[in-house]
Scaffold this active site. Structure first.
Site, mmCIF file in Angstrom:
data_model
loop_
_atom_site.group_PDB
_atom_site.id
_atom_site.type_symbol
_atom_site.label_atom_id
_atom_site.label_comp_id
_atom_site.label_asym_id
_atom_site.label_seq_id
_atom_site.Cartn_x
_atom_site.Cartn_y
_atom_site.Cartn_z
ATOM 1 N N ARG A 59 23.827 64.896 -5.643
ATOM 2 C CA ARG A 59 24.327 63.559 -5.992
ATOM 3 C C ARG A 59 25.520 63.182 -5.111
ATOM 4 O O ARG A 59 25.775 62.021 -4.864
ATOM 5 C CB ARG A 59 24.706 63.482 -7.471
ATOM 6 C CG ARG A 59 25.378 62.166 -7.872
ATOM 7 C CD ARG A 59 25.253 61.823 -9.345
ATOM 8 N NE ARG A 59 25.590 62.931 -10.211
ATOM 9 C CZ ARG A 59 26.831 63.382 -10.464
ATOM 10 N NH1 ARG A 59 27.866 62.795 -9.912
ATOM 11 N NH2 ARG A 59 27.018 64.410 -11.258
ATOM 12 N N TYR A 112 24.510 36.904 -0.468
ATOM 13 C CA TYR A 112 23.218 37.384 -0.980
ATOM 14 C C TYR A 112 23.172 37.213 -2.506
ATOM 15 O O TYR A 112 24.180 37.400 -3.192
ATOM 16 C CB TYR A 112 23.061 38.854 -0.578
ATOM 17 C CG TYR A 112 21.820 39.482 -1.127
ATOM 18 C CD1 TYR A 112 20.574 39.184 -0.588
ATOM 19 C CD2 TYR A 112 21.886 40.371 -2.195
ATOM 20 C CE1 TYR A 112 19.436 39.757 -1.105
ATOM 21 C CE2 TYR A 112 20.747 40.950 -2.712
ATOM 22 C CZ TYR A 112 19.520 40.631 -2.170
ATOM 23 O OH TYR A 112 18.383 41.194 -2.682
ATOM 24 N N ASP A 184 29.266 41.899 5.074
ATOM 25 C CA ASP A 184 27.844 42.260 4.969
ATOM 26 C C ASP A 184 27.185 41.855 6.287
ATOM 27 O O ASP A 184 27.053 40.667 6.597
ATOM 28 C CB ASP A 184 27.208 41.519 3.779
ATOM 29 C CG ASP A 184 25.730 41.897 3.577
ATOM 30 O OD1 ASP A 184 25.071 42.318 4.547
ATOM 31 O OD2 ASP A 184 25.229 41.723 2.445
ATOM 32 N N LYS A 209 16.566 46.626 5.143
ATOM 33 C CA LYS A 209 16.107 45.538 6.004
ATOM 34 C C LYS A 209 15.980 46.025 7.447
ATOM 35 O O LYS A 209 15.122 46.842 7.736
ATOM 36 C CB LYS A 209 17.064 44.346 5.870
ATOM 37 C CG LYS A 209 17.409 43.985 4.409
ATOM 38 C CD LYS A 209 16.224 43.468 3.636
ATOM 39 C CE LYS A 209 16.524 43.261 2.155
ATOM 40 N NZ LYS A 209 17.744 42.551 1.812
#
Ligand code: PLP
Length: 395
Positions: A59, A112, A184, A209
């Site tokens: 993790r 976004y 971003d 993306k």
């Protein structure tokens, strides 16, 4: 050679991969192990305390994931990086690391959709003051920043109206009041835009993306100043939105061709934008590479390529018209994602702004007949023919 002298295409292929090649393998191994064993308890403790390199538990860190982080670090010219299971995983980790009750974040209305939800739904619940400005009104953004700003959160080009923000100007305004400046960079990719060189402290990606580029793996990554990355890593390690090693491997493999893909996608998008600009069924094309675009001068200053993302608005302003055109396209997936090798189209009503009503979209300046076009790497003549044939249904 220093990192600065090495080209981006070379960094895409070789960057970050030096350390983890095992038993003469030429490719980075996918390490699925959840845990790492130690026979020496002193060493175990040193690694656990971060005093020695190594891995403890999946993790927290993983060798394959670490190589992915190293590669994006090289490409953005950053000190450090940390990742998450999705773009939203890294965006929410970042915002909740730095924003607590009483803090203030300044951003723009066109971030976004998921990011916008954090600003409008979740941060107000914990008494974070959120100021969302008109995306291209730089004077208004500067005025908000001057009133106090702990985090300045920017995104350019924006989704789906492809607006451009002057990063150097606003990063300077953020710095002047001691804000952490976050960008971003998903739409531009580090091949076309490097926000850290324009004054940002942190740059993040939905790796789902363009970085991955093949629409087969979800991921998110942020890089920049090491002290800030350590804080975000600590929050993400606890919230548990960890990037899976198999996804990290797929993203790594995709990134090897990032420079190559973006070069082709930049050229294809420009050709499509120019082609559609004079098309009888099209009202307007939104692409920063067109001189007619409102943000063209800023884009020319801060981007080395104008990117793969464009939008066009049909003269027939109904969602039904969008449906007819999209149904006729052979070389475009009608889908919610973007940034893959294949061309992808979708209207805001079913993608970025599905949670808004038609009236709300109108108020936000998003026409129903806007089609977002994520340009792929297909041959340009085939893409043009495909669009012409599809648009002919409206003639
Ligand atoms: C898709 C996207 C995100 C969110 O990424 P996920 O991987 O879907 O969580 C964030 N920012 C931009 C600009 C995006 O296009």
């Amino acid at each position: 050679m220093t990192d600065k002298q090495i080209g981006k295409g070379t960094k895409c292929v070789w960057g970050g991969e030096e350390e983890y090649l095992m038993q003469n393998a030429t490719q980075v191994p996918v390490v699925h192990s959840v845990s790492y064993g130690y026979s020496d308890i002193d060493q175990w403790q040193k690694v656990a305390l971060g005093e020695e390199k190594g891995h403890i538990y999946g993790r927290n860190t993983n060798p394959t994931v670490e190589v992915f982080e190293n590669k994006i670090c090289k490409l953005e010219g950053a000190e450090a990086a940390t990742s998450a299971s999705t773009g939203m995983g890294i965006i929410s980790s970042t915002l909740f690391t730095f924003l607590h009750p009483g803090k203030r974040v300044v951003s723009v209305k066109d971030t976004y959709g998921g990011t916008n939800k954090i600003f409008t739904e979740f941060l107000p619940k914990i008494n974070v003051d959120v100021a969302l400005c008109d995306t291209t009104d730089h004077d208004a953004i500067e005025r908000e920043i001057a009133q106090g700003c702990d985090v300045l959160y920017l995104e350019t080009p924006t989704n789906p109206t492809i607006k451009i923000i002057d990063l150097e100007r606003l990063a300077a305004a953020g710095k002047a009041v001691g804000a952490i400046v976050v960008v971003d960079n998903t739409f531009a990719t580090p091949i076309n835009q490097q926000p850290l060189t324009l004054g940002a402290d942190l740059v993040l990606h939905s790796a789902t993306k363009f970085l991955g580029g093949h629409a087969d793996a979800l991921g998110g990554v942020i890089c920049g100043k090491e002290n800030l990355i350590k804080e975000i890593y600590h929050y993400r390690e606890i919230n548990g939105a960890t990037l899976d090693p198999m996804s990290a491997y797929l993203l790594l493999r995709g990134m090897k061709t990032l420079a190559l893909r973006i070069e082709k996608q930049n050229a294809n998008a420009m050709a499509i934008a120019q082609h559609l600009d004079s098309h009888p069924q099209i009202k307007k094309v939104l692409y920063p590479g067109l001189e007619s675009h409102e943000g063209h001068d800023i884009a020319r200053k801060q981007m080395s390529g104008f990117g793969a993302m464009l939008s066009f608005i049909l003269k027939d302003e109904s969602l039904a018209a969008v449906g007819k055109v999209i149904a006729k396209m052979n070389y475009a997936h009608a889908a919610a994602n973007l940034g893959a090798v294949e061309t992808i189209v979708g209207p805001p009503a079913t993608t970025s702004h599905v949670e808004c009503s038609a009236a709300e979209r109108k108020a936000m300046g998003i026409p129903e007949s806007l089609i977002r076009y994520s340009t792929g790497i297909e041959d340009i003549e085939d893409l043009k023919d495909d669009l012409d044939r599809a648009l002919a249904v409206l003639a």
